[in-house]
Write an enzyme that holds these catalytic residues in place. Structure first.
Site, mmCIF file in Angstrom:
data_model
loop_
_atom_site.group_PDB
_atom_site.id
_atom_site.type_symbol
_atom_site.label_atom_id
_atom_site.label_comp_id
_atom_site.label_asym_id
_atom_site.label_seq_id
_atom_site.Cartn_x
_atom_site.Cartn_y
_atom_site.Cartn_z
ATOM 1 N N TRP A 28 33.504 46.829 28.441
ATOM 2 C CA TRP A 28 34.891 46.113 28.781
ATOM 3 C C TRP A 28 35.628 46.147 27.288
ATOM 4 C CZ3 TRP A 28 37.168 44.346 33.075
ATOM 5 C CH2 TRP A 28 38.241 43.405 32.939
ATOM 6 N N ARG A 39 29.651 43.754 34.441
ATOM 7 C CA ARG A 39 30.052 43.052 32.980
ATOM 8 C C ARG A 39 31.209 43.959 32.487
ATOM 9 N NH1 ARG A 39 26.947 39.407 30.904
ATOM 10 N NH2 ARG A 39 27.554 39.694 28.976
ATOM 11 N N LYS A 56 41.931 42.175 44.864
ATOM 12 C CA LYS A 56 41.763 41.704 43.369
ATOM 13 C C LYS A 56 43.293 41.973 42.696
ATOM 14 C CE LYS A 56 40.078 39.676 39.757
ATOM 15 N NZ LYS A 56 40.232 38.133 39.990
ATOM 16 N N LYS A 68 44.522 28.248 45.320
ATOM 17 C CA LYS A 68 42.929 28.524 45.557
ATOM 18 C C LYS A 68 42.410 28.123 46.720
ATOM 19 C CE LYS A 68 41.965 30.860 42.662
ATOM 20 N NZ LYS A 68 43.190 31.302 42.386
ATOM 21 N N GLU A 108 48.458 26.241 41.570
ATOM 22 C CA GLU A 108 47.381 27.215 41.466
ATOM 23 C C GLU A 108 46.299 26.499 42.439
ATOM 24 O OE1 GLU A 108 46.928 29.657 40.657
ATOM 25 O OE2 GLU A 108 44.742 30.049 40.638
ATOM 26 N N GLU A 140 43.395 30.571 49.402
ATOM 27 C CA GLU A 140 43.022 31.972 49.369
ATOM 28 C C GLU A 140 41.393 31.925 49.944
ATOM 29 O OE1 GLU A 140 43.338 32.374 45.112
ATOM 30 O OE2 GLU A 140 44.530 34.235 45.303
ATOM 31 N N CYS A 148 30.964 43.162 27.648
ATOM 32 C CA CYS A 148 30.275 44.338 27.909
ATOM 33 C C CYS A 148 28.562 44.396 28.427
ATOM 34 C CB CYS A 148 30.286 45.167 26.736
ATOM 35 S SG CYS A 148 31.676 45.454 26.184
ATOM 36 N N HIS A 187 62.547 14.375 49.750
ATOM 37 C CA HIS A 187 63.728 15.063 50.298
ATOM 38 C C HIS A 187 63.521 16.060 51.609
ATOM 39 C CE1 HIS A 187 65.751 13.020 46.942
ATOM 40 N NE2 HIS A 187 64.855 13.672 46.235
ATOM 41 N N ASN A 194 28.025 43.793 22.184
ATOM 42 C CA ASN A 194 28.892 43.104 23.067
ATOM 43 C C ASN A 194 29.021 41.939 22.328
ATOM 44 O OD1 ASN A 194 30.328 41.895 25.136
ATOM 45 N ND2 ASN A 194 28.469 40.467 25.770
ATOM 46 N N GLY A 195 30.478 41.701 22.236
ATOM 47 C CA GLY A 195 31.274 40.559 21.430
ATOM 48 C C GLY A 195 32.359 41.135 20.658
HETATM 49 C C1 BG6 Z 1 46.844 39.017 43.874
HETATM 50 C C2 BG6 Z 1 45.567 38.348 43.460
HETATM 51 O O1 BG6 Z 1 46.518 40.181 44.593
HETATM 52 O O2 BG6 Z 1 47.484 39.359 42.679
HETATM 53 C C3 BG6 Z 1 46.019 37.078 42.507
HETATM 54 O O3 BG6 Z 1 44.821 38.032 44.533
HETATM 55 C C4 BG6 Z 1 46.444 37.419 41.396
HETATM 56 O O4 BG6 Z 1 44.406 36.356 42.425
HETATM 57 C C5 BG6 Z 1 47.792 38.321 41.644
HETATM 58 O O5 BG6 Z 1 46.872 36.242 40.690
HETATM 59 C C6 BG6 Z 1 48.302 38.733 40.654
HETATM 60 O O6 BG6 Z 1 47.312 39.704 39.942
HETATM 61 P P1 BG6 Z 1 47.366 40.071 38.312
HETATM 62 O O7 BG6 Z 1 46.075 41.052 38.162
HETATM 63 O O8 BG6 Z 1 48.821 40.700 38.184
HETATM 64 O O9 BG6 Z 1 47.141 38.842 37.561
#
Ligand code: BG6
Length: 608
Positions: free
Chosen positions: A75, A27, A603, A485, A481, A488, A2, A504, A101-102
């Site tokens: 948050w 935040r 996101k 990354k 992953e 992306e 937060c 294979h 916050n915490g």
């Molecule tokens: C995608 C994001 O749209 O959704 C990824 O770009 C994320 O970063 C994926 O891993 C799943 O999103 P969430 O919020 O369900 O974990």
């Protein structure tokens, strides 16, 4: 995470506080509130939703008079995001107001004590216990009441308090949660970070863990946790406002990579009681595994990759069969699930449409659903039967980093918890594995510190046409992953491949124009990995080895190295991914990409 801010001076406090909150919105932004002393009374206004709702309620603060006040943007960790749970919280007699916050880890026992003494609670938050403790300990001395209150708190807090009997003085205190003091001219401040202050003053005091401060418009008195007066140096901020929002980092993604040790710690600490794993902060029943014959984990994107790591850990320790599915596939393949299946859904945002649909499919088929999510009050957190929060704090960069590592961290905890429940490990083994998990935050920091060469490696390889990530077991899950990354944020094509599977077919693509990132952190499978590295080297590939500090025999087989600190192999995934996040970040930086908002991405994809 937060954001809190406080002001005392001669100007209109509410306007200054609202401006500060706007700078702290990154935040946390699910509710906000403000409390100002005017005519020896505390005037408080709160609003769920984004800060703009509070601005509308208070005409940007103009409707609240007074020159001393505190404010908060939330948050949620305990209690849904609504007006009642928004901070500030006030004592029953309206004498005290607090922002925090915490996480107060012992709030349940404090709340019971306070309820038994007749205090009325108006929220579900852990924070509210603070303001009732202040009232309980207050005997006309604000400072003594504060000292007694913070001596009862366990966990983490950055808090600010006002008392209507002290219209010229506010207090701030800090333990395991960021807080700074702002030094103005005939006015002073406290805030969660410089972002909220840097427009008003660049002179700040970084108080130390356990310190608390008595702040008025012309004086700032700082005390250690024993109540002894101490001196803390004043510092001049050199950042501008834009930089400050990112804590001085160029991008939110780098900031979020670097705050992973703390985020991982937040995911672990509240779940360890006397060395044992406890999910009492979640609503998981003790008989969770009653009648359960298998587990099905479903998610999207990086959350799916976390699920892949979780499969290895849960099967290895709990000996329960685990299926892992992309949520977009799960929901349409008529999955064979029933009440004997425990379905786990993983989602940072808790709003991903495919994952929500998969959750509903699971429930329609009679399965119990456990959600691992970051956002409190999100759709998935409300639909699931049981919820474990990752407590990573708001994640701003589109490409997840701390969201993923805290998901895998929760899966580490869950794998040990389920193994013990399923009587596959004894108490001694559970204690040992739990202590290994508690080492992860410092191992995460070490993974960052061990690899200053990553910007150089990124520059060396930032022009690669495509890359392969290969590994075995949990190393393979991390490859998934690491590869995502890179794609992306740098837009370089890459593929993650089970190292044993490359031969294979896909090895046909390997030539002297390919970089292969070989994850070799599993001692048991190291020799197999060395064979795979030799296979691709023989076809001209360059190899970037990702190895633990002790597997040095692989070094002659590689062109470059990234080091991972030695930890419990099964839990390596949390730490191993961090240098790969950094590698992707610096490659993208060299390629001039929009790192925090990569093209085509969102996101959270809340549509199909
Ligand atoms: C995608 C994001 O749209 O959704 C990824 O770009 C994320 O970063 C994926 O891993 C799943 O999103 P969430 O919020 O369900 O974990």
């Amino acid at each position: 995470m937060c954001g809190i801010v406080g002001y005392v001076g001669n100007e209109h406090a509410a306007s200054i506080l609202i401006e500060g909150l706007k700078k702290l919105e990154y935040r946390g932004y699910d509710s906000a509130g403000i409390a100002v002393i005017n005519n020896k009374e505390i005037n408080m206004i709160k609003a769920s939703g984004k800060i703009k709702n509070l601005c509308e309620k208070t005409d940007d603060g103009k409707s609240i008079s007074g020159t001393i006040g505190i404010a908060h943007t939330r948050w949620a960790t305990h209690g849904a995001p609504n007006d009642a749970n928004a901070h500030p919280h006030v004592s029953n007699n309206k004498k005290f107001a607090v922002v925090h916050n915490g996480i107060i880890e012992n709030y349940m026992e404090l709340k019971k004590e306070l309820l038994d003494k007749g205090y009325k609670f108006n929220s579900e938050t852990d924070t509210e216990v603070i303001v009732h403790l202040l009232d309980m300990y207050y005997d006309k001395d604000f400072k003594i009441a504060l000292m007694k209150t913070i001596s009862r708190l366990e966990g983490s807090y950055a808090l600010g308090v006002i008392c209507k009997d002290y219209p010229d003085t506010m207090f701030a205190a800090m333990l395991n949660s960021p807080l700074i003091i702002g030094v103005g001219v005939c006015e002073n401040y406290f805030a969660s970070d410089v972002t909220a202050l840097v427009q008003r003053t660049k002179n700040v005091i970084y108080i130390e863990e356990g310190d608390f401060a008595e702040i008025s418009s012309n004086t700032i008195l700082i005390y250690s946790n024993t109540g002894e007066p101490v001196t803390r140096e004043k510092t001049r901020i050199v950042w501008d406002v834009e930089a400050a929002e990112k804590g001085g980092y160029e991008h939110f993604m780098l900031k979020e990579i670097m705050e992973q040790p703390r985020a991982i710690k937040s995911a672990i600490e509240p779940r360890i009681k006397k060395g044992c794993i406890s999910f009492e902060d979640s609503n998981i029943p003790t008989d969770l595994l009653e009648g359960i014959s298998r587990i099905s984990i479903t998610a999207c994107g990086s959350a799916y990759h976390a699920a892949c790591a979780g499969k290895y850990m849960i099967e290895e320790l709990a000996r329960i069969p685990v299926d892992v599915d992309l949520a977009s596939e799960f929901r349409y393949r008529r999955p064979i699930i029933d009440k004997s299946t425990l379905v786990i859904v993983i989602s940072q945002s808790g709003e991903t449409a495919d994952t929500i649909a998969a959750l509903k499919e699971a429930k329609e088929n009679g399965a119990s659903v456990l959600a691992i999510v970051n956002v409190v009050g999100s759709a998935i957190s409300k639909l699931a039967d049981y919820v474990i929060y990752t407590w990573a704090g708001p994640e701003i960069a589109v490409a997840t980093t701390k969201g993923y590592t805290t998901q895998v961290t929760v899966l580490c905890l869950l794998s040990v918890y389920l193994a013990e429940k399923n009587k596959k490990i004894d108490a001694e083994t559970a204690l040992r594995l739990t202590s290994e998990i508690q080492k992860i935050p410092q191992l995460a920091q070490r993974a960052i510190d061990l690899n200053p060469q990553i910007p150089y490696l990124a520059k060396k390889y930032h022009n690669e046409r495509s890359m392969f990530f290969i590994g075995r077991n949990t190393d393979y899950a991390v490859c998934l992953e690491g590869s995502l990354k890179l794609k992306e944020i740098s837009y370089i094509h890459s593929e993650a491949y089970a190292a044993g599977e490359l031969k294979h077919g896909t090895i046909a693509l390997i030539d002297n124009d390919r970089l292969v990132v070989a994850l070799a952190c599993n001692d048991r499978l190291l020799d197999k990995l060395i064979s795979n590295i030799r296979e691709v080297k023989a076809r001209g590939a360059k190899v970037l080895g990702v190895i633990t500090e002790r597997s040095t025999k692989i070094i002659p087989e590689t062109d470059d190295i990234i080091y991972i600190p030695v930890g419990e192999t099964l839990f390596n995934a949390v730490v191993q991914v961090i240098p790969l996040q950094m590698f992707a970040y610096y490659v993208a930086l060299h390629n001039g990409c929009d790192i925090d908002k990569p093209k085509n991405l969102a996101k959270s994809v809340t549509v199909e």
